[in-house]
Design a protein around this motif. Sequence first.
Motif, PDB file in Angstrom:
ATOM      1  N   GLY A 273       0.870  -1.300   0.048  1.00  0.00           N
ATOM      2  CA  GLY A 273      -0.005   0.032   0.056  1.00  0.00           C
ATOM      3  C   GLY A 273       0.779   1.228   0.259  1.00  0.00           C
TER       4      GLY A 273
ATOM      5  N   ASP B  95       1.544   7.530   4.098  1.00  0.00           N
ATOM      6  CA  ASP B  95       0.971   6.070   4.247  1.00  0.00           C
ATOM      7  C   ASP B  95       1.025   5.660   5.672  1.00  0.00           C
ATOM      8  OD1 ASP B  95       1.139   5.284   1.627  1.00  0.00           O
ATOM      9  OD2 ASP B  95       3.053   5.001   1.717  1.00  0.00           O
TER      10      ASP B  95
ATOM     11  N   THR C 229      -8.946  -2.817  -1.534  1.00  0.00           N
ATOM     12  CA  THR C 229      -8.204  -1.996  -1.082  1.00  0.00           C
ATOM     13  C   THR C 229      -6.634  -2.319  -0.675  1.00  0.00           C
ATOM     14  OG1 THR C 229      -8.495  -2.349   1.471  1.00  0.00           O
ATOM     15  CG2 THR C 229     -10.235  -0.969   0.206  1.00  0.00           C
ATOM     16  N   ALA C 230      -5.996  -1.314  -0.092  1.00  0.00           N
ATOM     17  CA  ALA C 230      -4.642  -1.495   0.338  1.00  0.00           C
ATOM     18  C   ALA C 230      -4.710  -2.179   1.761  1.00  0.00           C
ATOM     19  CB  ALA C 230      -3.974  -0.154   0.625  1.00  0.00           C
TER      20      ALA C 230
ATOM     21  N   THR D 178      -7.430   3.379   4.711  1.00  0.00           N
ATOM     22  CA  THR D 178      -8.398   2.383   4.150  1.00  0.00           C
ATOM     23  C   THR D 178      -9.614   2.227   5.413  1.00  0.00           C
ATOM     24  OG1 THR D 178      -6.435   1.256   3.452  1.00  0.00           O
ATOM     25  CG2 THR D 178      -8.461  -0.146   4.001  1.00  0.00           C
TER      26      THR D 178
ATOM     27  N   ALA E 123      -2.263  -3.795  -2.470  1.00  0.00           N
ATOM     28  CA  ALA E 123      -2.413  -2.689  -3.451  1.00  0.00           C
ATOM     29  C   ALA E 123      -1.764  -3.102  -4.793  1.00  0.00           C
ATOM     30  CB  ALA E 123      -2.081  -1.455  -2.836  1.00  0.00           C
TER      31      ALA E 123
ATOM     32  N   TYR F 152     -12.055   0.557  -6.030  1.00  0.00           N
ATOM     33  CA  TYR F 152     -10.674   0.111  -6.087  1.00  0.00           C
ATOM     34  C   TYR F 152      -9.746   1.193  -5.437  1.00  0.00           C
ATOM     35  CZ  TYR F 152     -11.909  -4.005  -8.888  1.00  0.00           C
ATOM     36  OH  TYR F 152     -12.405  -5.228  -9.225  1.00  0.00           O
ATOM     37  N   ASP F 153      -8.668   0.865  -4.848  1.00  0.00           N
ATOM     38  CA  ASP F 153      -8.084   2.070  -4.063  1.00  0.00           C
ATOM     39  C   ASP F 153      -7.403   2.838  -5.069  1.00  0.00           C
ATOM     40  OD1 ASP F 153      -8.537   2.047  -1.514  1.00  0.00           O
ATOM     41  OD2 ASP F 153      -6.481   1.454  -0.941  1.00  0.00           O
ATOM     42  N   SER F 154      -6.886   2.349  -6.398  1.00  0.00           N
ATOM     43  CA  SER F 154      -5.991   2.925  -7.327  1.00  0.00           C
ATOM     44  C   SER F 154      -6.428   2.485  -8.851  1.00  0.00           C
ATOM     45  CB  SER F 154      -4.457   2.409  -6.973  1.00  0.00           C
ATOM     46  OG  SER F 154      -4.355   1.518  -7.538  1.00  0.00           O
TER      47      SER F 154
ATOM     48  N   MET G 292      -5.016  -0.948 -10.001  1.00  0.00           N
ATOM     49  CA  MET G 292      -5.765  -1.795  -9.714  1.00  0.00           C
ATOM     50  C   MET G 292      -6.994  -1.909 -10.418  1.00  0.00           C
ATOM     51  SD  MET G 292      -5.386  -1.314  -5.471  1.00  0.00           S
ATOM     52  CE  MET G 292      -6.322  -2.604  -4.721  1.00  0.00           C
TER      53      MET G 292
END
Length: 348
Positions: free
Chosen positions: A84, A141, A201-202, A209, A234, A258-260, A263
């Motif tokens: 992540g 992070d 997610t991460a 998150t 991630a 999705y987180d990114s 992804m």
Amino acid sequence: MVTPAADSPGSLSRRPTISDVARAAGVSIAVVSYALNGRPGVSAATRERVLRVADEFGWRPSAAARSMRTGPRAVGLVLSRGAGAAAHATSFLDFVTATQDVVAQRGLALVLQIVDSAEAAVTTYREWWAERRFDVMVVTDVLTQDPRVEALRRMRAPAVVLGPPSVAQGLASVSLDEDEAYTRVANYLLELGHHDVAAVTAPATLHRTRLRLDALGRAMDAVGGRLVHEPTNATPEEAAAATRRLLTAPVPPSVIVYDSDQMAVAALDVARRTGLEVPWDLSILAGSDSALCRLATPSITTLPLPLGDLGTAAGEAVLAVLDGTADIERTVPIGGIAVRGSTGPRSR
């Protein structure tokens, strides 16, 4: 304008010194040092006079003297290769560039170090602080329980934490308004008729998150909907594997968040291979934007993160910390959803 005589200390016959600048400006050497290094305790008028005189004398700091005293002035940014990490995002360079542009105004360099874990980052912090290799540390992070934040507090080292005050623990805080943004995402999906939502997610240990899941979960609970969570490291590979598990479950979701960008693009390929049509059988939304999302077929709906604005806010917080400002808490708003072809009404 101050013009040194040919035989004066500021003449071109020898290198001008900080003593020469102090004498010409009519202040002490300490005041000159504070003014030239952007430290608090000097009035704006005095700082301006010292900088003007130094410029007219052609004064520049001695590299050897600075190295012996504290080393180069720098803002430290230690990133982890762990799951992540912000560096995985394609737009992370926007954050780095914006931060550097701000801190460079004070002659600060942004020093980046890659380590294997949060614990390794703590070790790096201690070594750098003991050697006075940074003026302010920036922490990205952030974990819900973060050993890096606790270590910086114990060291009494200046720092800017990219997270809300609840995890910054009294250090300067700069964060994105994740709660408000993901509440909007949830409401958008509900308006399209999606009540079975999944989030890939991460790791759940990341504080962002937790914030995103809480916002999505509250909205689903309010209408009797369902939220399924698939934490990953991630990477596109793990996102693809999580997507396969979700789509082959007895009750698959009608939309996956999705987180990114990376992804989401990986998930789009999985949906195709599974025989699903996006957005008719499955809607996809990414929590960051890039050319990958815009050029995909169909193009992917995203929540663009203002990482450039976040970097600017982080840089300004760094300068505020250097100026002795206390209780720095800033929240950067996240803009609107970029609606594209990957999301649509639930129809099948």
